[in-house]
Design an enzyme around this catalytic site. Sequence first.
Site, PDB file in Angstrom:
ATOM      1  N   HIS A 140      -8.750 -22.017  16.473  1.00  0.00           N
ATOM      2  CA  HIS A 140      -9.789 -22.192  15.662  1.00  0.00           C
ATOM      3  C   HIS A 140     -10.203 -23.828  14.749  1.00  0.00           C
ATOM      4  O   HIS A 140     -10.770 -23.814  13.707  1.00  0.00           O
ATOM      5  CB  HIS A 140      -9.453 -21.397  14.168  1.00  0.00           C
ATOM      6  CG  HIS A 140      -9.934 -20.040  14.370  1.00  0.00           C
ATOM      7  ND1 HIS A 140     -10.805 -19.158  14.442  1.00  0.00           N
ATOM      8  CD2 HIS A 140      -8.936 -19.491  15.165  1.00  0.00           C
ATOM      9  CE1 HIS A 140     -11.023 -17.368  14.205  1.00  0.00           C
ATOM     10  NE2 HIS A 140      -9.753 -17.602  14.457  1.00  0.00           N
ATOM     11  N   LYS A 194     -17.792 -23.972   0.920  1.00  0.00           N
ATOM     12  CA  LYS A 194     -17.098 -23.963   1.894  1.00  0.00           C
ATOM     13  C   LYS A 194     -15.756 -24.826   1.410  1.00  0.00           C
ATOM     14  O   LYS A 194     -15.783 -25.554   0.232  1.00  0.00           O
ATOM     15  CB  LYS A 194     -17.629 -24.740   3.095  1.00  0.00           C
ATOM     16  CG  LYS A 194     -18.004 -25.621   2.837  1.00  0.00           C
ATOM     17  CD  LYS A 194     -18.180 -26.522   4.184  1.00  0.00           C
ATOM     18  CE  LYS A 194     -19.657 -26.192   4.812  1.00  0.00           C
ATOM     19  NZ  LYS A 194     -20.118 -25.426   5.506  1.00  0.00           N
ATOM     20  N   ARG A 195     -14.661 -24.004   2.046  1.00  0.00           N
ATOM     21  CA  ARG A 195     -13.423 -25.510   1.852  1.00  0.00           C
ATOM     22  C   ARG A 195     -13.342 -26.701   1.542  1.00  0.00           C
ATOM     23  O   ARG A 195     -14.682 -27.152   1.749  1.00  0.00           O
ATOM     24  CB  ARG A 195     -12.471 -24.849   2.643  1.00  0.00           C
ATOM     25  CG  ARG A 195     -11.935 -23.426   1.824  1.00  0.00           C
ATOM     26  CD  ARG A 195     -10.741 -23.068   0.831  1.00  0.00           C
ATOM     27  NE  ARG A 195      -9.917 -23.750   0.533  1.00  0.00           N
ATOM     28  CZ  ARG A 195      -8.656 -23.831   1.084  1.00  0.00           C
ATOM     29  NH1 ARG A 195      -8.574 -22.281   1.044  1.00  0.00           N
ATOM     30  NH2 ARG A 195      -7.740 -24.330   0.701  1.00  0.00           N
ATOM     31  N   LYS A 235     -15.767 -31.799   6.418  1.00  0.00           N
ATOM     32  CA  LYS A 235     -16.940 -31.350   5.733  1.00  0.00           C
ATOM     33  C   LYS A 235     -17.948 -32.585   4.681  1.00  0.00           C
ATOM     34  O   LYS A 235     -19.522 -31.617   5.017  1.00  0.00           O
ATOM     35  CB  LYS A 235     -16.269 -30.480   4.998  1.00  0.00           C
ATOM     36  CG  LYS A 235     -15.680 -29.426   5.775  1.00  0.00           C
ATOM     37  CD  LYS A 235     -15.389 -27.786   5.345  1.00  0.00           C
ATOM     38  CE  LYS A 235     -14.392 -26.964   5.771  1.00  0.00           C
ATOM     39  NZ  LYS A 235     -14.760 -25.288   7.215  1.00  0.00           N
ATOM     40  N   THR A 276     -19.031 -20.076   9.502  1.00  0.00           N
ATOM     41  CA  THR A 276     -20.004 -19.076   9.811  1.00  0.00           C
ATOM     42  C   THR A 276     -20.527 -18.551   8.441  1.00  0.00           C
ATOM     43  O   THR A 276     -21.798 -18.004   8.058  1.00  0.00           O
ATOM     44  CB  THR A 276     -18.525 -17.797   9.704  1.00  0.00           C
ATOM     45  OG1 THR A 276     -17.331 -18.234   8.649  1.00  0.00           O
ATOM     46  CG2 THR A 276     -17.925 -17.368  11.400  1.00  0.00           C
ATOM     47  N   LYS A 326     -24.520 -17.297   7.397  1.00  0.00           N
ATOM     48  CA  LYS A 326     -24.601 -15.983   6.698  1.00  0.00           C
ATOM     49  C   LYS A 326     -25.784 -16.827   5.779  1.00  0.00           C
ATOM     50  O   LYS A 326     -26.517 -15.996   5.355  1.00  0.00           O
ATOM     51  CB  LYS A 326     -23.299 -16.318   5.066  1.00  0.00           C
ATOM     52  CG  LYS A 326     -21.818 -15.565   6.212  1.00  0.00           C
ATOM     53  CD  LYS A 326     -21.085 -16.462   5.344  1.00  0.00           C
ATOM     54  CE  LYS A 326     -19.917 -15.130   6.401  1.00  0.00           C
ATOM     55  NZ  LYS A 326     -18.615 -16.061   5.227  1.00  0.00           N
TER      56      LYS A 326
HETATM   57  C1  26Q Z   1      -0.748 -22.960   9.071  1.00  0.00           C
HETATM   58  C2  26Q Z   1       0.645 -23.499   9.081  1.00  0.00           C
HETATM   59  C3  26Q Z   1       0.804 -22.865   8.208  1.00  0.00           C
HETATM   60  C4  26Q Z   1       0.236 -23.183   6.527  1.00  0.00           C
HETATM   61  C5  26Q Z   1      -1.286 -22.788   7.119  1.00  0.00           C
HETATM   62  C6  26Q Z   1      -2.056 -22.897   7.977  1.00  0.00           C
HETATM   63  C7  26Q Z   1      -2.520 -22.807   7.986  1.00  0.00           C
HETATM   64  C8  26Q Z   1      -4.012 -21.172   7.947  1.00  0.00           C
HETATM   65  C9  26Q Z   1      -5.419 -21.297   7.765  1.00  0.00           C
HETATM   66  C10 26Q Z   1      -3.886 -23.101   8.836  1.00  0.00           C
HETATM   67  C11 26Q Z   1      -5.317 -23.087   9.103  1.00  0.00           C
HETATM   68  C12 26Q Z   1      -6.061 -21.928   8.357  1.00  0.00           C
HETATM   69  C13 26Q Z   1      -7.241 -21.606   8.306  1.00  0.00           C
HETATM   70  C14 26Q Z   1      -7.888 -22.322   9.422  1.00  0.00           C
HETATM   71  C15 26Q Z   1     -10.007 -21.501   9.500  1.00  0.00           C
HETATM   72  O1  26Q Z   1     -10.341 -20.767   8.378  1.00  0.00           O
HETATM   73  N1  26Q Z   1     -10.882 -22.500  10.834  1.00  0.00           N
HETATM   74  C16 26Q Z   1     -11.970 -21.779  10.608  1.00  0.00           C
HETATM   75  O2  26Q Z   1     -12.171 -21.129  11.381  1.00  0.00           O
HETATM   76  C17 26Q Z   1     -13.682 -20.780  11.254  1.00  0.00           C
HETATM   77  C18 26Q Z   1     -13.532 -19.162  12.274  1.00  0.00           C
HETATM   78  O3  26Q Z   1     -13.742 -19.402  13.225  1.00  0.00           O
HETATM   79  C19 26Q Z   1     -14.506 -21.482  11.819  1.00  0.00           C
HETATM   80  O4  26Q Z   1     -15.633 -20.747  11.815  1.00  0.00           O
HETATM   81  C20 26Q Z   1     -14.496 -23.134  11.402  1.00  0.00           C
HETATM   82  O5  26Q Z   1     -15.070 -24.092  11.643  1.00  0.00           O
HETATM   83  C21 26Q Z   1     -12.623 -23.107  10.335  1.00  0.00           C
HETATM   84  O6  26Q Z   1     -12.754 -24.669  10.531  1.00  0.00           O
END
Ligand code: 26Q
Length: 819
Positions: free
Chosen positions: A359, A550-551, A556, A658, A662
């Site tokens: 991702h 979004k975050r 972004k 995403t 939406k």
């Molecule tokens: C990893 C290790 C330790 C702590 C946290 C994490 C961690 C947690 C969540 C790393 C990444 C995430 C989340 C990533 C994320 O949300 N990516 C998004 O995924 C979406 C679905 O595929 C995409 O549409 C977005 O572009 C992408 O940023």
Amino acid sequence: MEEFQEQVELFKKSLFKNLHQRLIKDEINISQYEKYMTVAYSVVDTMIENWMNTQNLYAIKKPKRVFYLSMEYLIGRSLSNALICMGLYDIAKEALLEWGYDLEELMEQEVDAGLGNGGLGRLAACFMDSMANLGIPAHGYGLHYEYGMFNQYIEGGKQVEKPDTWKSVPYPWEANRFTHKQTVHFGGNVTRVAGGETSPSVWEKYDDVLAVAKDIPIPGFKFGNVNVLRLWSAQATEEFNLADFDKGDYIAACERQVESENITKVLYPNDSKFEGKMLRLKQEYFLVSASINDIVQRFLREHGRDKLGEFHNYVAIQLNDTHPALAVAELMRIFIDVYNFDWDKAWSIVKKTLAYTNHTLLPEALEEWPVDFVEKLLPRHMEIIYQINYFFLKEVSLKYPGDVDKIRRMSIIGEDGQRRVRMANLAVIGSHKVNGVARLHSELVKQVLFNDFYEFTPEKFINVTNGITPRRWIMSANKDLTNLINEAIGDDWTYNFEEIKELEKFADDKSFCEKWAEIKHKNKIKFSLYLQYSTGVPVNPDTMYDVQVKRIHEYKRQLLLALYAINRYLFIKDNPSTSIVPRTIMIGGKAAPGYKNAKLIIYFINKVSEMVNSDRDMKGKLRVLFLPNYRVSLAEHIMPAVELSEQISTAGYEASGTGNMKMSLNGALTIGTLDGANVEIRERVGEENFFLFGSTVEEIAELRKENYAPKNFISKSKALQSIIRLIDVDFFSQDEHGVFDFIVDELLNRDKYMIAADFEDYARAQREVDKLYLNKEEWTKKSILNVARCAYFSSDRTIEEYNKLIWNASPVLLEKQNG
Ligand code: 26Q
């Protein structure tokens, strides 16, 4: 009609039964939340039969099953979706009305199950919905965090985080499966039984923690299938407690109990940066071990020990990013140490079972766990990882003799500095398929991120473009639009979303266009009432709703929109009598608590907002709002009201996005870069129906190669110069000299995400937006075409592709319920 009234009566009976028997209340003195719970329980009651029937059917048919492993599920609320899936929405509405209550009002009582950060977690929730809808025998596995995503408050313009106490009220959507437990081992040591490196080991003297299952039913819409999302909650084991208590150290025993139960206490709130905390590693293994053992036990129950060699024919496991990548080692451990498979046999099954979805391309988000962490927590897994790596690198060096750099890059163990386990390499090596989440992203996965692996095994790498569930994001969130679409083209589209294309015929139908525009306006009014009531902020529905939610992350580029808002502010100041399209710019999103720059951006937006909104010259022309606490339920309120969708990330950084889907599917037009799924959205809606701007991935790479200097672009942009000067002279921070120095310095000297390079083109595209907005008919037509042409972005299509390209599972359908 009579049948409808009968069902209303039945539902009313169910309401009273639940009020009495589950809430132990009569009709006097019921709180709003209790009313909501009464409705929720009544809906759950109607799901239970389908739930059991579905699971029994799967057990009888013994089909190949799909297991989705994810550290996050951003489910949000369940009531509206469940009512729609059970075909009960209007019935419940009427039953409540006759009882004197308003369904929509009660729905607002529900807490969000916010067990995820953002895109990745929400994607997992949309996938659960689509798998159930398509009747795929699928199970989700995740963690039952006691505290999900934090609640965001804005105090003095700054983000303040408060814990999400979603479990402080009863949650009607989960079943406590206290008999479904798994024991998870941590620590201890390993002794080899006999033989070489590939033979079984004995892992002993570990600590145990119990994983207790909480099951959430996931109803489909098209068929009656109800799948299950199983969330593990950590509980101290009784045995190990007893041992400790026997030693007489009561407090020490309690402390250890608390420590093991801490594993599922809280969701890590960062979504774009790896944080190497031991507790997070424990969480990841806790999910993996409990789930994999559950999967293996179910397999043995269903198919028997003799069939274990055919595991991969009955089990497909999808890894949602690398967070559950330890599944590779855990499956190997079970096959080798518990069932005495030889290495090669075990390895071939594991690879055929697992697949991994990437991702992100951000290097700082890639998980790399220090070897000594893994060794300490999971000594046997570390051994297995070394062994996997040894065999893999042997193969690599056969193909590329002497290419030590390549071998260094492809190794699971990173050797520079502290030795680390590269989870992405482990996941790629242990999977038979690796996918990116949008076409562009999947290309970059092949060409940049995993290029060595791609050259080694090109057939492993595929694309599956993300999607969103139309049940929640259209049928539930935008009921008026749903009804209008139904009037025009019937309701086939609710069962087969491709049918939404039939709307295209109506894009030139004047009366339809008028109704379409009316609904957008009504949705804007509704959202403004919602905002007024929830935050006290008034919004004028007769302005363009220009939204980026979004975050918060530098890539972004929320800052780009904020700078553009200042640009509009300055224009209005300089041209007070020139007419301009009135806009309400809304920005919402959470910053990871430790992400300083993201928090500064929030503060900046709030200060700009203060300045703009208090300036009387802006009245009726421009407002800037920061929307606090963006989450799934707020998203459902805002999506139907958005007119302009801001998808403005630096090309090459947003894997998919995403929210872009939406908004488009709710009739917004997009202003966006050629990044992530924007590329495919634009391709489908047509370039004339999309506001494109900004550098391409190639142009960004070129700029970097030539040592990008933002000043070269700023010097050519009068607008940017004025904006930056204003920030620099503390115009937005008059009582806090220099708070935004970092922003100014970043823009002038580094501008990592190339805001300056894209600014003028962005302003140009925004002028196009204004121009089109003045032509209401044309805007509405494009809005309709956006919806009609975005069928591809249904997560049903996404899941069908996963199934065809990776899982090869056959749907097992419960009798048709709807349609
Ligand atoms: C990893 C290790 C330790 C702590 C946290 C994490 C961690 C947690 C969540 C790393 C990444 C995430 C989340 C990533 C994320 O949300 N990516 C998004 O995924 C979406 C679905 O595929 C995409 O549409 C977005 O572009 C992408 O940023």
